[in-house]
Write a protein that holds these residues in place. Structure first.
Motif, PDB file in Angstrom:
ATOM      1  N   THR A   1       3.844  -0.116   0.940  1.00 55.64           N
ATOM      2  CA  THR A   1       2.637   0.594   1.388  1.00 55.64           C
ATOM      3  C   THR A   1       2.143   1.519   0.268  1.00 55.64           C
ATOM      4  OG1 THR A   1       3.403   0.465   3.648  1.00 55.64           O
ATOM      5  CG2 THR A   1       1.752   2.138   3.191  1.00 55.64           C
ATOM      6  N   ALA A   2       3.085   2.160  -0.411  1.00 51.18           N
ATOM      7  CA  ALA A   2       2.705   3.067  -1.517  1.00 51.18           C
ATOM      8  C   ALA A   2       2.022   2.280  -2.632  1.00 51.18           C
ATOM      9  CB  ALA A   2       3.951   3.766  -2.052  1.00 51.18           C
ATOM     10  N   ARG A   3       2.523   1.103  -2.897  1.00 50.38           N
ATOM     11  CA  ARG A   3       1.939   0.249  -3.933  1.00 50.38           C
ATOM     12  C   ARG A   3       0.499  -0.136  -3.571  1.00 50.38           C
ATOM     13  NH1 ARG A   3       4.221  -4.228  -7.516  1.00 50.38           N
ATOM     14  NH2 ARG A   3       2.368  -5.453  -7.149  1.00 50.38           N
ATOM     15  N   GLU A   4       0.354  -0.533  -2.302  1.00 48.92           N
ATOM     16  CA  GLU A   4      -0.997  -0.910  -1.850  1.00 48.92           C
ATOM     17  C   GLU A   4      -1.936   0.292  -1.915  1.00 48.92           C
ATOM     18  OE1 GLU A   4      -0.349  -2.631   2.062  1.00 48.92           O
ATOM     19  OE2 GLU A   4       1.026  -4.047   1.082  1.00 48.92           O
ATOM     20  N   TRP A   5      -1.428   1.429  -1.506  1.00 46.12           N
ATOM     21  CA  TRP A   5      -2.243   2.660  -1.498  1.00 46.12           C
ATOM     22  C   TRP A   5      -2.696   2.987  -2.920  1.00 46.12           C
ATOM     23  CZ3 TRP A   5      -1.322   7.656  -3.601  1.00 46.12           C
ATOM     24  CH2 TRP A   5      -2.108   8.692  -3.093  1.00 46.12           C
ATOM     25  N   SER A   6      -1.748   2.918  -3.854  1.00 41.80           N
ATOM     26  CA  SER A   6      -2.091   3.241  -5.254  1.00 41.80           C
ATOM     27  C   SER A   6      -3.078   2.227  -5.806  1.00 41.80           C
ATOM     28  CB  SER A   6      -0.844   3.216  -6.150  1.00 41.80           C
ATOM     29  OG  SER A   6       0.038   4.187  -5.756  1.00 41.80           O
ATOM     30  N   LEU A   7      -2.761   0.958  -5.591  1.00 47.24           N
ATOM     31  CA  LEU A   7      -3.607  -0.072  -6.205  1.00 47.24           C
ATOM     32  C   LEU A   7      -5.000  -0.074  -5.573  1.00 47.24           C
ATOM     33  CD1 LEU A   7      -1.147  -3.020  -6.922  1.00 47.24           C
ATOM     34  CD2 LEU A   7      -1.781  -1.064  -8.329  1.00 47.24           C
ATOM     35  N   SER A   8      -5.066   0.223  -4.280  1.00 55.38           N
ATOM     36  CA  SER A   8      -6.397   0.230  -3.654  1.00 55.38           C
ATOM     37  C   SER A   8      -7.243   1.366  -4.240  1.00 55.38           C
ATOM     38  CB  SER A   8      -6.288   0.378  -2.145  1.00 55.38           C
ATOM     39  OG  SER A   8      -5.895   1.701  -1.845  1.00 55.38           O
ATOM     40  N   LYS A   9      -6.602   2.398  -4.711  1.00 56.64           N
ATOM     41  CA  LYS A   9      -7.374   3.526  -5.244  1.00 56.64           C
ATOM     42  C   LYS A   9      -7.550   3.414  -6.751  1.00 56.64           C
ATOM     43  CE  LYS A   9      -6.050   6.290  -1.413  1.00 56.64           C
ATOM     44  NZ  LYS A   9      -7.180   6.688  -0.629  1.00 56.64           N
ATOM     45  N   LEU A  10      -6.554   2.834  -7.416  1.00 60.45           N
ATOM     46  CA  LEU A  10      -6.625   2.790  -8.879  1.00 60.45           C
ATOM     47  C   LEU A  10      -7.109   1.413  -9.373  1.00 60.45           C
ATOM     48  CD1 LEU A  10      -3.325   4.739  -9.587  1.00 60.45           C
ATOM     49  CD2 LEU A  10      -5.654   5.620  -9.648  1.00 60.45           C
ATOM     50  N   GLY A  11      -7.066   0.438  -8.491  1.00 58.11           N
ATOM     51  CA  GLY A  11      -7.684  -0.857  -8.736  1.00 58.11           C
ATOM     52  C   GLY A  11      -7.112  -1.680  -9.879  1.00 58.11           C
ATOM     53  N   ASP A  12      -5.859  -1.461 -10.226  1.00 57.92           N
ATOM     54  CA  ASP A  12      -5.341  -2.218 -11.369  1.00 57.92           C
ATOM     55  C   ASP A  12      -3.815  -2.326 -11.251  1.00 57.92           C
ATOM     56  OD1 ASP A  12      -4.666  -3.246 -13.819  1.00 57.92           O
ATOM     57  OD2 ASP A  12      -5.808  -1.770 -14.992  1.00 57.92           O
ATOM     58  N   GLU A  13      -3.296  -3.542 -11.290  1.00 64.96           N
ATOM     59  CA  GLU A  13      -1.846  -3.800 -11.258  1.00 64.96           C
ATOM     60  C   GLU A  13      -1.091  -2.971 -12.292  1.00 64.96           C
ATOM     61  OE1 GLU A  13       0.695  -5.751  -9.945  1.00 64.96           O
ATOM     62  OE2 GLU A  13      -0.578  -6.256  -8.229  1.00 64.96           O
ATOM     63  N   LYS A  14      -1.749  -2.761 -13.449  1.00 61.71           N
ATOM     64  CA  LYS A  14      -1.054  -2.054 -14.542  1.00 61.71           C
ATOM     65  C   LYS A  14      -0.707  -0.617 -14.159  1.00 61.71           C
ATOM     66  CE  LYS A  14      -3.081  -4.412 -18.535  1.00 61.71           C
ATOM     67  NZ  LYS A  14      -4.574  -4.486 -18.463  1.00 61.71           N
ATOM     68  N   ALA A  15      -1.382  -0.096 -13.120  1.00 60.37           N
ATOM     69  CA  ALA A  15      -1.132   1.294 -12.700  1.00 60.37           C
ATOM     70  C   ALA A  15       0.313   1.484 -12.241  1.00 60.37           C
ATOM     71  CB  ALA A  15      -2.097   1.673 -11.587  1.00 60.37           C
TER      72      ALA A  15
ATOM     73  N   GLY B   1       4.655   4.926  10.265  1.00 63.17           N
ATOM     74  CA  GLY B   1       3.555   5.042   9.301  1.00 63.17           C
ATOM     75  C   GLY B   1       3.019   6.456   9.148  1.00 63.17           C
ATOM     76  N   THR B   2       3.237   7.281  10.154  1.00 68.98           N
ATOM     77  CA  THR B   2       2.750   8.659  10.098  1.00 68.98           C
ATOM     78  C   THR B   2       3.352   9.406   8.904  1.00 68.98           C
ATOM     79  OG1 THR B   2       2.465   8.685  12.470  1.00 68.98           O
ATOM     80  CG2 THR B   2       2.718  10.823  11.422  1.00 68.98           C
ATOM     81  N   ASP B   3       4.599   9.099   8.606  1.00 74.62           N
ATOM     82  CA  ASP B   3       5.267   9.813   7.523  1.00 74.62           C
ATOM     83  C   ASP B   3       4.505   9.579   6.209  1.00 74.62           C
ATOM     84  OD1 ASP B   3       7.213  11.510   6.621  1.00 74.62           O
ATOM     85  OD2 ASP B   3       8.839  10.038   6.560  1.00 74.62           O
ATOM     86  N   PHE B   4       4.215   8.334   5.932  1.00 74.74           N
ATOM     87  CA  PHE B   4       3.491   8.015   4.697  1.00 74.74           C
ATOM     88  C   PHE B   4       2.065   8.564   4.747  1.00 74.74           C
ATOM     89  CE2 PHE B   4       0.812   5.601   1.892  1.00 74.74           C
ATOM     90  CZ  PHE B   4       1.554   5.589   0.721  1.00 74.74           C
ATOM     91  N   ALA B   5       1.399   8.334   5.884  1.00 74.83           N
ATOM     92  CA  ALA B   5      -0.009   8.729   6.003  1.00 74.83           C
ATOM     93  C   ALA B   5      -0.168  10.235   5.778  1.00 74.83           C
ATOM     94  CB  ALA B   5      -0.543   8.324   7.370  1.00 74.83           C
ATOM     95  N   GLU B   6       0.705  11.023   6.403  1.00 79.24           N
ATOM     96  CA  GLU B   6       0.580  12.478   6.277  1.00 79.24           C
ATOM     97  C   GLU B   6       0.959  12.957   4.871  1.00 79.24           C
ATOM     98  OE1 GLU B   6      -0.754  14.785   8.107  1.00 79.24           O
ATOM     99  OE2 GLU B   6      -1.221  13.519   9.834  1.00 79.24           O
TER     100      GLU B   6
END
Ligand code: F6P
Length: 544
Positions: free
Chosen positions: A222-236, A187-192
């Motif tokens: 994980t990237a999908r969750e990260w994006s959606l948690s910040k952008l808040g929309d599936e369409k992103a 997970g460090t790779d993604f986190a950093e």
């Protein structure tokens, strides 16, 4: 499949063995003093790459015999079979056509009755269009901001080629873009890679030939969750995720629209895929024109490999020399030493290319080899390695053939730096070849007891490869040089250089262990006692 004649029974092999017995102790000092023009003769220049092989423990007879071996095993026919699209990856029944990825428009290469070159260019054109839209800012993220960060998620061939090429061609890249690579399931790779990035400005390229690889799919989710948690929309997802794959069904299942997918084909091996859509991050970074120049470089080397006579053929000579040390001198490794900071990931890239290709223990017909196959590749950019592991290359007990790679013109001219850098390439190769005798050491006033420590035996073989400048084109030539050298070695050893069954067992066992690590109650373990104990210890401590 009928058993081919054993390599070690071949006439050319036996002639080489007899020749080795005669010459293996001859010192490069002697070879050079007997033939002062050796350095002017034993080099080949083609498509802008200059290869000096005079500092190898070979005579003209060695080269003649190695070429005889190549002819006897039918190297020419093997090369033709690859370029023709024959299914030379026999264990997977696939053609091996990375050369088609760089075939110019208008050429024709048939696979199963279909010309694949038009499709290659169709994908390249789509990549060029997409790259241009990212680079000029017309492709907007979900919130309307322009994309400033590109993260390639992939592993193995879906990572190492893109990272290596990005680093190698950074000089040509758009410095307004941040380009990063996430490969490890750690997970460090993604986190950093993401910690300082704005999701609204970040595009993920999910690169996976199969779109099933554990590491890549875990990071992609994980990237999908990260994006959606910040952008808040599936369409992103549509604006922030694109895929590079041969597996359209899995890409769609992940939620990436097929129009945001860049395809390639099963005849492109992972470690040979940096010229395919897997190179999308490279193209975004350096632009389509530079990417095409890189492909032209690859193609120039392909044509040279296909058509040059073996004694003037760079990849053939390199491959044969590799066989000479690996099989006759018993050398276990090859050091790749690029004197060019931009090539800092080149050794790592070559490790997959060479070791996944030629780390094989059976021949094409499945019978065990009774000779050594692929050597271990390793290395670091010069001059850093000189202050760490070169001691062993100079004075250790192992023979380590080295590839020195240098460029005549610097990309970042800075005072004397480049002359100092290149002086080290030439000095190292000279020191390794000629060493320093006890007499020379004594003549310097060294006390007797210290003399043996200061003696350099020499006779350590090196290749020096020089190009004028590191450009997209010269990088393409260099990579293709190694690809085809690997091919040459694999053809001599009669192995399948294009499969990788050896990576499977660990993957399968990991799948079995995952639920054992994650189980909430003590699982029943049925591994060996070491694995069982390790799993128990991990479970005890994991949440303590
Ligand atoms: O595990 C080895 C391997 O299959 C490599 O050959 C390949 O480059 C890498 O995994 C990644 O595979 P994929 O592109 O399918 O995710």
């Amino acid at each position: 499949m009928a058993s081919a004649m054993k390599l070690t029974d071949r006439q050319a092999w036996q002639a080489l063995q007899a020749h080795y017995n005669q010459i293996h102790n001859r010192h490069l000092r002697t070879l050079f003093s007997e033939d002062p023009k050796r350095g002017e003769r034993m080099n080949v220049e083609a498509v802008g790459l200059y290869l000096d092989y005079s500092k190898h423990r070979v005579t003209d007879e060695t080269i003649r015999l190695l070429i005889e071996l190549a002819e006897e095993i039918g190297l020419r026919a093997r090369i033709d079979a690859m370029f023709r699209g024959d299914k030379i990856n026999v264990t997977e029944q696939r053609a091996v056509l990375h050369v088609a990825l760089r075939a110019p428009r208008g050429e024709s290469i048939m696979v199963d009755g279909k010309d694949v070159v038009p499709e290659v260019h169709e994908v390249l054109d789509r990549m060029a269009d997409f790259s241009a839209r990212i680079r000029d800012g017309s492709w907007k993220g979900h919130t309307g901001k322009r994309i400033r960060n590109i993260i390639n998620i992939g592993i193995g061939g879906s990572d190492l080629g893109p990272v290596m090429a990005y680093e190698a061609l950074r000089h040509y890249s758009d410095r307004n873009l941040t380009v990063r690579f996430v490969s490890n399931v750690d997970g460090t790779d993604f986190a950093e890679a993401t910690r300082d990035l704005d999701a609204a400005e970040t595009l993920f390229i999910i690169s996976s030939k199969t779109f099933t690889t554990l590491e890549t799919m875990t990071n992609a989710h994980t990237a999908r969750e990260w994006s959606l948690s910040k952008l808040g929309d599936e369409k992103a997802v549509a604006k922030h995720f694109v895929a590079v794959s041969t597996n359209a069904a899995e890409v769609t299942k992940f939620g990436i629209d097929a129009k945001n997918m860049f395809g390639f084909w099963d005849w492109v091996g992972g470690r040979y895929s940096m010229d395919s859509a897997i190179g999308l991050s490279t193209m975004i970074a350096i632009g389509a024109e530079n990417f095409r120049a890189m492909l032209a470089g690859f193609h120039a080397m392909d044509e040279h490999f296909r058509s040059a006579p073996f004694n003037r053929n760079l990849p053939v000579l390199m491959g044969l020399l590799a066989v000479w040390y690996n099989d006759f001198f018993g050398a276990q490794t090859v050091a790749v030493l690029p004197y060019e900071q931009y090539l800092k990931r080149f050794p790592a890239y070559l490790q997959q290319l060479t070791m996944e290709s030629n780390g094989k223990h059976v021949m094409l017909d499945g019978t065990p080899v009774d000779y050594q196959t692929g050597p271990i590749f390793w290395g670091e950019p010069g001059t850093n390695g000189q202050h760490s592991f070169y001691q062993m290359i100079h004075q250790g007990t192992k023979i380590i053939p080295c590839d020195f790679i240098g460029f005549c013109r610097p990309l970042n001219p800075l005072g004397r730096h480049h002359d100092l850098l290149l002086s080290n390439v030439f000095a190292q190769a000279e020191a390794l070849a000629f060493g320093k005798t006890p007499e020379q050491v004594k003549a310097e006033g060294t006390p007797d007891w210290l003399v043996p420590h200061r003696v350099f035996e020499g006779n350590r073989p090196t290749t020096t490869i020089l190009a004028d400048e590191l450009t997209p084109e010269s990088l393409g030539k260099l990579v293709a040089l190694y690809e085809h050298s690997v091919f040459t070695q694999g053809a001599i050893w009669n192995i399948d250089s294009f499969d990788q069954w050896g990576v499977e067992l660990g993957k399968v066992l990991a799948q079995r262990i995952i639920p054992e690590l994650e189980a909430s109650t003590e699982p029943k373990l049925a591994h060996d006692s070491s694995t069982n104990t390790l799993i128990r210890r991990y479970r005890e401590r994991r949440h303590s």
